[in-house]
Design a protein around this motif. Structure first.
Motif, mmCIF file in Angstrom:
data_model
loop_
_atom_site.group_PDB
_atom_site.id
_atom_site.type_symbol
_atom_site.label_atom_id
_atom_site.label_comp_id
_atom_site.label_asym_id
_atom_site.label_seq_id
_atom_site.Cartn_x
_atom_site.Cartn_y
_atom_site.Cartn_z
ATOM 1 N N PHE A 44 4.543 0.314 1.142
ATOM 2 C CA PHE A 44 3.745 -0.469 2.081
ATOM 3 C C PHE A 44 3.710 0.239 3.432
ATOM 4 O O PHE A 44 4.716 0.830 3.856
ATOM 5 C CB PHE A 44 4.366 -1.866 2.245
ATOM 6 N N PHE A 45 2.558 0.144 4.051
ATOM 7 C CA PHE A 45 2.378 0.858 5.309
ATOM 8 C C PHE A 45 1.526 0.029 6.254
ATOM 9 O O PHE A 45 0.708 -0.784 5.821
ATOM 10 C CB PHE A 45 1.659 2.205 5.082
ATOM 11 N N TRP A 46 1.708 0.279 7.513
ATOM 12 C CA TRP A 46 0.758 -0.170 8.523
ATOM 13 C C TRP A 46 0.112 1.072 9.120
ATOM 14 O O TRP A 46 0.798 2.009 9.541
ATOM 15 C CB TRP A 46 1.449 -0.972 9.623
ATOM 16 N N TYR A 47 -1.210 1.050 9.113
ATOM 17 C CA TYR A 47 -1.985 2.105 9.760
ATOM 18 C C TYR A 47 -2.716 1.498 10.945
ATOM 19 O O TYR A 47 -3.009 0.299 10.978
ATOM 20 C CB TYR A 47 -3.027 2.697 8.790
ATOM 21 N N ARG A 48 -3.035 2.349 11.869
ATOM 22 C CA ARG A 48 -3.812 1.936 13.022
ATOM 23 C C ARG A 48 -5.142 2.683 12.962
ATOM 24 O O ARG A 48 -5.172 3.891 12.689
ATOM 25 C CB ARG A 48 -3.039 2.318 14.291
ATOM 26 N N SER B 120 14.133 -3.781 3.805
ATOM 27 C CA SER B 120 15.057 -4.454 4.720
ATOM 28 C C SER B 120 14.421 -4.714 6.071
ATOM 29 O O SER B 120 15.066 -5.250 6.975
ATOM 30 C CB SER B 120 16.305 -3.592 4.890
ATOM 31 N N GLY B 121 13.158 -4.337 6.210
ATOM 32 C CA GLY B 121 12.509 -4.458 7.512
ATOM 33 C C GLY B 121 12.881 -3.272 8.376
ATOM 34 O O GLY B 121 13.949 -2.681 8.216
ATOM 35 N N ASN B 122 12.000 -2.904 9.250
ATOM 36 C CA ASN B 122 12.289 -1.763 10.095
ATOM 37 C C ASN B 122 11.540 -1.850 11.417
ATOM 38 O O ASN B 122 10.528 -2.532 11.527
ATOM 39 C CB ASN B 122 11.980 -0.447 9.369
ATOM 40 N N GLU B 123 12.114 -1.156 12.382
ATOM 41 C CA GLU B 123 11.569 -1.149 13.729
ATOM 42 C C GLU B 123 11.219 0.251 14.142
ATOM 43 O O GLU B 123 11.894 1.218 13.752
ATOM 44 C CB GLU B 123 12.665 -1.653 14.701
ATOM 45 N N ASP B 124 10.189 0.356 14.946
ATOM 46 C CA ASP B 124 9.855 1.641 15.542
ATOM 47 C C ASP B 124 9.395 1.348 16.958
ATOM 48 O O ASP B 124 8.241 1.000 17.195
ATOM 49 C CB ASP B 124 8.748 2.338 14.743
ATOM 50 N N GLY B 125 10.329 1.416 17.856
ATOM 51 C CA GLY B 125 10.010 1.086 19.241
ATOM 52 C C GLY B 125 9.634 -0.377 19.374
ATOM 53 O O GLY B 125 10.406 -1.271 19.016
ATOM 54 N N ARG B 126 8.446 -0.633 19.835
ATOM 55 C CA ARG B 126 7.996 -2.017 20.048
ATOM 56 C C ARG B 126 7.424 -2.653 18.777
ATOM 57 O O ARG B 126 7.004 -3.813 18.817
ATOM 58 C CB ARG B 126 6.926 -2.024 21.143
ATOM 59 N N PHE B 127 7.388 -1.914 17.725
ATOM 60 C CA PHE B 127 6.791 -2.391 16.485
ATOM 61 C C PHE B 127 7.869 -2.719 15.451
ATOM 62 O O PHE B 127 8.776 -1.921 15.231
ATOM 63 C CB PHE B 127 5.855 -1.324 15.907
ATOM 64 N N ALA C 104 8.260 -4.195 11.448
ATOM 65 C CA ALA C 104 7.594 -4.536 10.195
ATOM 66 C C ALA C 104 8.579 -5.224 9.266
ATOM 67 O O ALA C 104 9.763 -4.888 9.236
ATOM 68 C CB ALA C 104 7.048 -3.271 9.536
ATOM 69 N N GLN C 105 8.087 -6.200 8.544
ATOM 70 C CA GLN C 105 8.905 -6.920 7.575
ATOM 71 C C GLN C 105 8.177 -6.965 6.247
ATOM 72 O O GLN C 105 6.948 -6.997 6.207
ATOM 73 C CB GLN C 105 9.158 -8.358 8.052
ATOM 74 N N LEU C 106 8.971 -6.997 5.183
ATOM 75 C CA LEU C 106 8.421 -7.099 3.836
ATOM 76 C C LEU C 106 9.067 -8.267 3.122
ATOM 77 O O LEU C 106 10.293 -8.409 3.142
ATOM 78 C CB LEU C 106 8.683 -5.802 3.065
ATOM 79 N N ALA D 222 9.087 -11.416 -2.509
ATOM 80 C CA ALA D 222 8.986 -12.670 -3.284
ATOM 81 C C ALA D 222 7.660 -13.365 -3.002
ATOM 82 O O ALA D 222 7.006 -13.886 -3.904
ATOM 83 C CB ALA D 222 10.159 -13.588 -2.948
ATOM 84 N N SER D 223 7.271 -13.367 -1.743
ATOM 85 C CA SER D 223 6.025 -14.018 -1.352
ATOM 86 C C SER D 223 4.860 -13.034 -1.245
ATOM 87 O O SER D 223 3.742 -13.430 -0.949
ATOM 88 C CB SER D 223 6.196 -14.743 -0.013
ATOM 89 N N GLN D 224 5.163 -11.784 -1.463
ATOM 90 C CA GLN D 224 4.155 -10.730 -1.460
ATOM 91 C C GLN D 224 3.373 -10.657 -0.143
ATOM 92 O O GLN D 224 2.133 -10.726 -0.131
ATOM 93 C CB GLN D 224 3.202 -10.865 -2.669
ATOM 94 N N TYR D 225 4.131 -10.578 0.930
ATOM 95 C CA TYR D 225 3.448 -10.338 2.197
ATOM 96 C C TYR D 225 4.274 -9.399 3.058
ATOM 97 O O TYR D 225 5.488 -9.265 2.902
ATOM 98 C CB TYR D 225 3.139 -11.643 2.942
ATOM 99 N N ILE D 226 3.576 -8.745 3.943
ATOM 100 C CA ILE D 226 4.233 -7.930 4.957
ATOM 101 C C ILE D 226 3.712 -8.360 6.322
ATOM 102 O O ILE D 226 2.644 -8.967 6.430
ATOM 103 C CB ILE D 226 4.026 -6.417 4.733
ATOM 104 N N SER D 227 4.493 -8.080 7.313
ATOM 105 C CA SER D 227 4.110 -8.501 8.655
ATOM 106 C C SER D 227 4.313 -7.355 9.635
ATOM 107 O O SER D 227 5.071 -6.410 9.386
ATOM 108 C CB SER D 227 4.930 -9.721 9.081
#
Lengths: 114, 110
Positions: free
Chosen positions: B33-37, B53-60, B62-64, B67-72
């Motif tokens: 899973f990825f977030w692109y801009r 496990s979720g991850n951070e990159d500076g001010r961003f 992301a969560q996965l 079970a509910s099949q969503y990312i944020s």
């Protein structure tokens, strides 16, 4: 980093003519190239996947005789829109797969058919 | 049903605000899973990969949620330069093809 050069960046052509779009990987070998089309406010839609030296695999609904893809070398893939019509006007973009996981996108080609 | 669905927005936020949005995917065989801009009329650029496990990159951040099949994606302390369309991207197991959402538009105002 990896760079994919895509040309032209924009093109206007007359209905019925053909347009060729090129994508070159500048500092790596792209064994696989993906071609996408994006209409305004819509997602990138995969049109086809090309592998160097073999025929492209087209997604369902994409006419292979209309969108000709050639991937003759490890650094060059081309998409030719044949007999273009106004409904083919869109943003076309390529993406090269590098090393199995890294994707490098070209800068896109905005095609307008008049 | 689309494979990857996103709230199109737009999310219009003031500088310094926090903005968050989700993406849902339909195929449980999704592996990566990825977030692109994507800026207007430009190519997508990788913002960050999304790990289980979720991850951070500076001010961003992301969560996965498999079970509910969503990312944020959450953006803290928004900057004017964060104004863009954020694309949710999914890759399936044993397949190199990427599936893109239609994007969530974020506009950060001064």
């Amino acid at each position: 980093g990896a760079v994919v050069s895509q040309h032209p960046s924009r093109v206007i052509c007359k209905s019925g003519t053909s347009v060729k779009i090129e994508c070159r990987s500048l500092d790596f070998q792209a064994t696989t190239m993906f071609w996408y089309r994006q209409f305004p406010k819509q997602s990138l839609m995969l049109m086809a996947t090309s592998n160097e030296g073999s025929k492209a695999t087209y997604e369902q609904g994409v006419e292979k005789d209309k969108f000709l893809i050639n991937h003759a070398s490890l650094t060059l893939s081309t998409l030719t829109v044949t007999s273009a019509h106004p409904e083919d006007s869109s943003f076309y973009i390529c993406s090269a797969l590098q090393g199995g996981y890294g994707y490098t996108f070209g800068s896109g080609t905005r095609l307008t058919v008049v | 049903r689309k494979e990857v669905e996103q709230d199109p927005g737009p999310f219009n936020v003031p500088e310094g605000a926090t903005v968050a949005f989700n993406c849902t995917y339909s195929n449980s065989a999704s592996q990566s899973f990825f977030w692109y801009r994507q800026d207007c009329r430009k190519e997508p650029k990788l913002l960050m990969s999304v790990y289980s496990s979720g991850n951070e990159d500076g001010r961003f951040t992301a969560q996965l949620n498999r079970a509910s099949q969503y990312i944020s994606l959450l953006i803290r302390d928004s900057k004017l330069s964060d104004s863009a369309t954020y694309l949710c991207v999914v890759r399936y197991f044993n397949d190199y093809k990427l599936s893109f959402g239609a994007g969530t538009t974020v506009t950060v105002r001064a």
